[in-house]
Structure formats: structure tokens, C-alpha cells
Design an enzyme around this catalytic site. Structure first.
Site, PDB file in Angstrom:
ATOM      1  N   HIS A 138       1.001  -1.135   0.021  1.00  0.00           N
ATOM      2  CA  HIS A 138       0.047   0.050   0.154  1.00  0.00           C
ATOM      3  C   HIS A 138       0.631   1.223  -0.006  1.00  0.00           C
ATOM      4  CE1 HIS A 138      -2.780   3.117   1.284  1.00  0.00           C
ATOM      5  NE2 HIS A 138      -3.765   2.339   0.805  1.00  0.00           N
ATOM      6  N   GLU A 175      -3.156   2.052  -7.469  1.00  0.00           N
ATOM      7  CA  GLU A 175      -3.647   3.206  -6.793  1.00  0.00           C
ATOM      8  C   GLU A 175      -2.665   4.622  -6.999  1.00  0.00           C
ATOM      9  OE1 GLU A 175      -3.553   2.579  -2.531  1.00  0.00           O
ATOM     10  OE2 GLU A 175      -1.199   1.770  -2.571  1.00  0.00           O
TER      11      GLU A 175
END
Length: 237
Positions: free
Chosen positions: A78, A150
Site C-alpha cells: 500500500h 492506486e
């Protein structure tokens, strides 16, 4: 853990054979979430996993500990782990490898910063982050990997890649997988979009051919999470 996410999930109408819903609470709430959701079609993921096995690694949660707790998923890479905690591409690749070897499914997060986007480096950044994983896992293991693109510049900022920008990048990722892993893996791998997804933009985003779902942040704690799930269910794919 309050009951709000439970209530939203209970109201969402979707076909679990078509749409897979996974929630990723903090480590402190993993087993509570697992218990509360055990009789539903919602799966639970860890937000991160250690690249090491059991040992003197204070503060780490290991892959085998997650599987012992019946957790089926984990995120790796992430953007906050990369930017705030200094995780390298190699760290992320090793975490992904260890997670897969212990039977976990992995949401592998990749993506570029605003500076990298504006300088035309999006493709190079994604390729570099993916290559580190390709070097560590087998082609067969990709069946348990979901790629979550992302764009860092769109996370929590309210800025969203346009459907056209997102589709273009997702298509590039799929083409890269075809060229560097296999066409079979490229066709089968789900590629999620994550970056200020909400109830207002989800339908337009997921209508694109190469956007297979979403990695949802803040909106997952709001009633509109139901709308996002249902948008995926209504999608043509």
C-alpha cells in the site's frame, strides 16, 4: 469495532459468485471482524503482513498467524507503507511471496506519485513495482494475486483519475503482465482501481473494460460503500 460497516454490508445487494467483497480492518480488529462476518460472503484482509516468519520481529504479524486466525487475504505494498514506512519494491515482493507461500490471497498495491504522473513515468513506476514481484513468485501463484492500482496523488485527496486515465493505465498494466508473465495471467488477473473512489464516480469507472473492481478507502466507512459494491455487481463484466 462499531456496527456501522456491518449494517452497510448487510444492506448491499450483490451476487457473491460475481462480486467478491473484502474488508481490511486494523490488526486489532481482525479476529472481531472475522467472527462477525464468518456467516456472510464478506472476507477479511490484513492491511499488511511481515516478510519474515515467526521470530524476534517485534510488532510484526506473520502470514502463518493470519492463516491460523482464518484470515484469507492481505494487502501488500500500500502506498502509505511505501511512502511513510520506507518499504522498498523488494520488501513488498518478499511480503507477497511469503503471503502466497502460506496460502493467503494478496492485493498487491502499485501506483505513482503526482510528480511521477506529471513527468510521464506512470508506466515505468508500475512496471518496476510489478517486476520486483515477478522476480519472486511463480506464474502459478498469480492466481492468488489481485493487482490494485492506486495513483498516490488521488488517495484521500478528492482527486480522481478520470475513467479514461484509469482505463489507460489498467490496460498498460494488463499488457505488461501479458508480456512479462503470460497472456493467461494477464487475462485472469483482476486489476482494481483505488483513489478517492465514491458512490458518485464508481459506475463510470467500472464501466471500463480493464477496471475489475475497487480498492476503497474512506468511502468504505460511509453508507455509499453499498453503492460501490452494487455498481460492481451491475457492471457488464
Amino acid at each position: 469495532m462499531n456496527t456501522f460497516p456491518e449494517e452497510v454490508l448487510a444492506k448491499a445487494k450483490y451476487d457473491p459468485k460475481k462480486v467478491e467483497v473484502v474488508v481490511a480492518p486494523t490488526d486489532l480488529h481482525l479476529t472481531t471482524a472475522q467472527s462477525k462476518l464468518s456467516k456472510t460472503n464478506v472476507h477479511v484482509a490484513a492491511q499488511d503482513v511481515s516478510q519474515y516468519g515467526r521470530g524476534a520481529y517485534t510488532g510484526n504479524i506473520t502470514a502463518d498467524q493470519l492463516t491460523d486466525a482464518k484470515i484469507e487475504w492481505t494487502l501488500t505494498g500500500h502506498s502509505e507503507r511505501r511512502s511513510l514506512f520506507g518499504e522498498s519494491d523488494q520488501d513488498v515482493a518478499l511480503k507477497t511471496k511469503v503471503a502466497l507461500e502460506n496460502g493467503l490471497n494478496v492485493m498487491l498495491c502499485i501506483g505513482e506519485s503526482l510528480e511521477e504522473r506529471e513527468s510521464g513515468k506512470t508506466g515505468k513506476v508500475n512496471a518496476r513495482q510489478l517486476q520486483a514481484v515477478v522476480d519472486e513468485i511463480t506464474e502459478g501463484q498469480w492466481g492468488n494475486v489481485v493487482v490494485a492500482y492506486e495513483p498516490v496523488w488521488a488517495i484521500g485527496t478528492g482527486k480522481v483519475a478520470t475513467p479514461e486515465q484509469a482505463q489507460e493505465t489498467h490496460a498498460e498494466i494488463r499488457d505488461w503482465l501479458a508480456a512479462n508473465v503470460s497472456s493467461k495471467v494477464a487475462g485472469a488477473t483482476r486489476i482494481l482501481y483505488g483513489g478517492s473512489v465514491n458512490g458518485a464516480n464508481c459506475a463510470d469507472l467500472i464501466s471500463n473494460q480493464d477496471i475489475d473492481g475497487f480498492l476503497v478507502g474512506g468511502a468504505s466507512l460511509k453508507p455509499e460503500f453499498k453503492d460501490i459494491i452494487e455498481a460492481a455487481d451491475k457492471d457488464k463484466k
